[in-house]
Design a protein around this motif. Structure first.
Motif, PDB file in Angstrom:
ATOM      1  N   ARG B 269      -1.531   3.688   3.978  1.00 30.87           N
ATOM      2  CA  ARG B 269      -1.048   2.581   3.785  1.00 30.87           C
ATOM      3  C   ARG B 269      -0.961   1.654   2.668  1.00 30.87           C
ATOM      4  NH1 ARG B 269      -2.527   3.123   9.380  1.00 30.87           N
ATOM      5  NH2 ARG B 269      -4.737   2.366   9.293  1.00 30.87           N
ATOM      6  N   VAL B 270      -2.399   1.712   2.212  1.00 29.09           N
ATOM      7  CA  VAL B 270      -2.655   1.084   1.119  1.00 29.09           C
ATOM      8  C   VAL B 270      -1.641   1.400  -0.072  1.00 29.09           C
ATOM      9  CG1 VAL B 270      -4.665  -0.189   1.557  1.00 29.09           C
ATOM     10  CG2 VAL B 270      -4.802   2.083   0.399  1.00 29.09           C
ATOM     11  N   VAL B 272       0.965   2.336  -0.218  1.00 38.60           N
ATOM     12  CA  VAL B 272       2.210   1.723  -0.263  1.00 38.60           C
ATOM     13  C   VAL B 272       2.534   0.666  -1.405  1.00 38.60           C
ATOM     14  CG1 VAL B 272       3.991   0.126   1.038  1.00 38.60           C
ATOM     15  CG2 VAL B 272       2.994   2.159   2.189  1.00 38.60           C
ATOM     16  N   LEU B 273       1.191  -0.223  -1.383  1.00 39.24           N
ATOM     17  CA  LEU B 273       1.124  -1.210  -2.271  1.00 39.24           C
ATOM     18  C   LEU B 273       0.736  -0.432  -3.815  1.00 39.24           C
ATOM     19  CD1 LEU B 273      -0.590  -2.774   0.437  1.00 39.24           C
ATOM     20  CD2 LEU B 273       0.411  -4.306  -1.138  1.00 39.24           C
ATOM     21  N   ALA B 298      -0.277  -5.116  -5.324  1.00 35.28           N
ATOM     22  CA  ALA B 298       1.243  -4.889  -5.897  1.00 35.28           C
ATOM     23  C   ALA B 298       1.534  -6.164  -6.449  1.00 35.28           C
ATOM     24  CB  ALA B 298       2.082  -4.455  -4.727  1.00 35.28           C
ATOM     25  N   PHE B 301       4.414  -8.197  -4.909  1.00 33.51           N
ATOM     26  CA  PHE B 301       4.685  -8.263  -3.352  1.00 33.51           C
ATOM     27  C   PHE B 301       3.584  -8.741  -2.817  1.00 33.51           C
ATOM     28  CE2 PHE B 301       7.433  -4.850  -5.007  1.00 33.51           C
ATOM     29  CZ  PHE B 301       8.729  -4.913  -4.152  1.00 33.51           C
ATOM     30  N   GLY B 302       2.409  -8.170  -2.957  1.00 31.40           N
ATOM     31  CA  GLY B 302       1.176  -8.622  -2.076  1.00 31.40           C
ATOM     32  C   GLY B 302       0.137  -7.724  -2.227  1.00 31.40           C
ATOM     33  N   SER B 303      -0.774  -7.717  -1.260  1.00 30.31           N
ATOM     34  CA  SER B 303      -1.955  -7.008  -1.249  1.00 30.31           C
ATOM     35  C   SER B 303      -2.409  -6.309   0.073  1.00 30.31           C
ATOM     36  CB  SER B 303      -3.120  -7.841  -1.652  1.00 30.31           C
ATOM     37  OG  SER B 303      -3.416  -8.997  -1.009  1.00 30.31           O
ATOM     38  N   GLY B 304      -2.995  -5.191   0.087  1.00 29.23           N
ATOM     39  CA  GLY B 304      -3.343  -4.781   1.222  1.00 29.23           C
ATOM     40  C   GLY B 304      -5.082  -4.314   1.437  1.00 29.23           C
ATOM     41  N   GLU B 305      -5.603  -4.464   2.572  1.00 28.44           N
ATOM     42  CA  GLU B 305      -6.959  -4.001   2.658  1.00 28.44           C
ATOM     43  C   GLU B 305      -6.906  -3.137   3.991  1.00 28.44           C
ATOM     44  OE1 GLU B 305      -9.773  -6.784   1.237  1.00 28.44           O
ATOM     45  OE2 GLU B 305     -11.239  -6.154   3.047  1.00 28.44           O
ATOM     46  N   GLU B 306      -7.969  -2.137   4.094  1.00 34.39           N
ATOM     47  CA  GLU B 306      -8.356  -1.439   5.238  1.00 34.39           C
ATOM     48  C   GLU B 306      -9.781  -1.268   5.307  1.00 34.39           C
ATOM     49  OE1 GLU B 306      -6.430  -0.004   7.905  1.00 34.39           O
ATOM     50  OE2 GLU B 306      -4.397  -0.291   7.188  1.00 34.39           O
TER      51      GLU B 306
END
Lengths: 370, 370
Positions: B269-270, B272-273, B298, B301-306
């Motif tokens: 998932r991360v 993708v960024l 990214a 686009f944005g950011s992601g965290e798991e």
């Protein structure tokens, strides 16, 4: 805007919608999917200014509102999330996605920038079963031209014949007509093949009734899904569609009835040789032996010949075809036997399935040196 | 030469052999498959001057002999024939294939022009189970360099460690070592990864023992199949393979034990960024919470965290990796838990599965700005 929806609902719909999004949009917002949070449901829409797709899925909406998000990127993340509730919360255009222990932030574009999807006024309406529509599509859409410069030929022509809906497609070399058992008022529209192929995917294997509405410039397909509603709209192709019915010969001097699958298999083998040179195969009618012979030559490689039993009436004849066109048409049919009718080596041949959807497939022979 | 064999035997083998045939051969005969009709069996061989593949299938041979035929073309026809006996008859170099009501003629090239496949002299020999070989391959071959200019790194290094066979692969950024339970005399050879990937396909899911033979320039794998024998030979890659064992740290200040599948899903998932910018993800060790956090940004686009629970020992640390490399390694393992050991954000990390094939995966962190 704030809501919770199920990952599997959202992911299934997003993967269909993101296919429609243009790769090089004329405006950035066209690369986005529009989200509209209404009480109890989330609406999703994409639009490339010609083809629009709208779907609704169940949602627990806490704060109604709307936003647009980068469609492919959003889909890439959502499709990889576990099958669990997803919370979508929007603050201005900053959107936060929370699912399990994952948090994703993305920058959207205001929904106000998203172009309005077309509304039909004074439209006519046909209600039809998805199964019959798909039959009609599958029997014809393969013959649509893939050459964008051919304009009206890149669409499927829907018209009324004896009060029933007829599907026609031609790329100038072959013509496929599928006659459905769909009752319709007078209609004569040309729908881009791309829109119909997306409609096929959107319908999936669902058994349902669709409403088809159209005005002079637009067509809209609408149907209920397990999740909610789905709607596909498309501009119509402008320009006069060829008067194709006049191309079909009224009488035939020769007729072949043959097992469809045997013919396809034989053609696929000689096609290996034909592929080396223009895809030309020769079909020889042998009335004495009640068979047809398929043959092809590949310079440098060799030659191949297949003989297939058939019920043959009329005199012997050698006729050449583009083998790909023949195979395309035969594969779009699902009857165990087909009938091939023709007059000469230079006039159109007609292939028809003996059972199932009524399909008329016209294919022009290729001139060969004697 | 004249023989009859079964379509399914011939087709299954030809489809594997024709993969090895070069697309732009230096000599026309190298695009061909060599057929040798012996009493009761048909031998088939292809050879690109580096990789050779030979198989035998049962045949009723009426007239022994040999010929070479265009491999892909021959395969294209044979694969489309019905599952029935095929007669192959050769007159000079004109070869006629007859199956059911189909007749195909093709022009071969004399077998005399086909280069001799290498024979080993004074070779050493290892007998090993296909299952153990495949385990070793799957745990390592993914890390081989795909850059042809990297020469010896485009191969898998097979060597003896404590009398057992060790598989090693590195592309300069990461290193995968799989230790098998295959007893072997002293060996130290580098086999082109391409040959081993073809060997995997040739073996299929068959449970068998292989004989591996090698001399200083060549390696040969040989095994019995349901149809007959199969043999794959390959030249070895020349040059000193890196002394990779010295790269593995002896001690570690930090250790993480984590569920492999949870980690892979979170990384995907991360990723993708991360895909929007160099595939860099940050892994943050959180000892207090006994978890690790994965994050990526990214731009635009944005950011992601798991966050993923883990058993963590050692101090907190932020370290960055190429997410593709991490995923590659984790997917090559099949244990439910893995152990990650590391010292700092600039020294190599080691990933190991807790059960199954013993794999040591070394990956270099990426330097990030503080």
């Amino acid at each position: 805007m704030k809501l919770v929806c199920a990952q599997n609902d959202l992911s299934a719909r997003l993967s269909l919608l993101s296919r429609v999004v243009p790769s090089n949009p004329s405006h950035p917002v066209l690369a986005n999917v529009l989200l509209i949070a209404e009480p109890d449901r989330l609406g999703l829409a994409v639009f490339d200014l010609s083809l629009g797709m709208q779907v609704w899925i169940p949602a627990q909406t806490e704060v109604p509102g709307s936003i647009t998000l980068p469609a492919r990127f959003f889909n890439d993340i959502v499709s990889r999330l576990p099958n669990a509730p997803i919370e979508i919360a929007v603050d201005e255009v900053t959107t936060t996605l929370t699912c399990g222990s994952g948090h994703y932030q993305m920058q959207g574009i205001s929904a106000e920038e998203f172009p309005a999807l077309p509304e039909l006024e004074d439209s006519q309406q046909v209600v039809l079963s998805a199964a019959l529509l798909l039959e009609g599509l599958q029997g014809s859409v393969f013959a649509v031209s893939s050459d964008e410069s051919k304009q009206v030929l890149t669409g499927l022509h829907l018209s009324t014949q004896s009060k029933m809906l007829e599907f026609a497609a031609t790329d100038g070399h072959r013509l496929a007509i599928a006659n459905s058992a769909i009752e319709t008022p007078d209609i004569a529209v040309t729908v881009p093949a791309k829109a119909l192929r997306e409609l096929e995917k959107l319908l999936g294997r669902q058994e349902t009734d669709l409403t088809l509405r159209f005005d002079p410039g637009q067509v809209v397909f609408e149907f209920a899904t397990e999740q909610g509603m789905a709607r596909l709209s498309s501009r119509l192709l402008e320009g006069q569609y060829p008067n194709y019915n006049q191309l079909i010969p009224k009488q035939f001097e020769r007729q072949i009835t043959i097992e469809r699958q045997l013919l396809v298999s034989g053609l696929e083998r000689v096609a290996v040789l034909a592929a080396q040179k223009n895809n030309v195969i020769k079909l020889s009618i042998n009335a004495a032996k009640q068979q047809i012979d398929l043959s092809a030559e590949a310079p440098q490689f060799g030659s191949g010949e297949e003989s297939i039993s058939a019920q043959v009436s009329g005199d012997d004849l050698d006729v050449a075809f583009n083998v790909k066109y023949l195979i395309d048409g035969l594969k779009a049919m699902n009857s165990s036997e087909v009938q091939i009718q023709l007059n000469s080596a230079t006039s159109p041949a007609i292939v028809r399935p003996l059972t199932g959807t009524k399909i008329t497939y016209l294919i022009m022979p290729i001139q060969i040196r004697s």
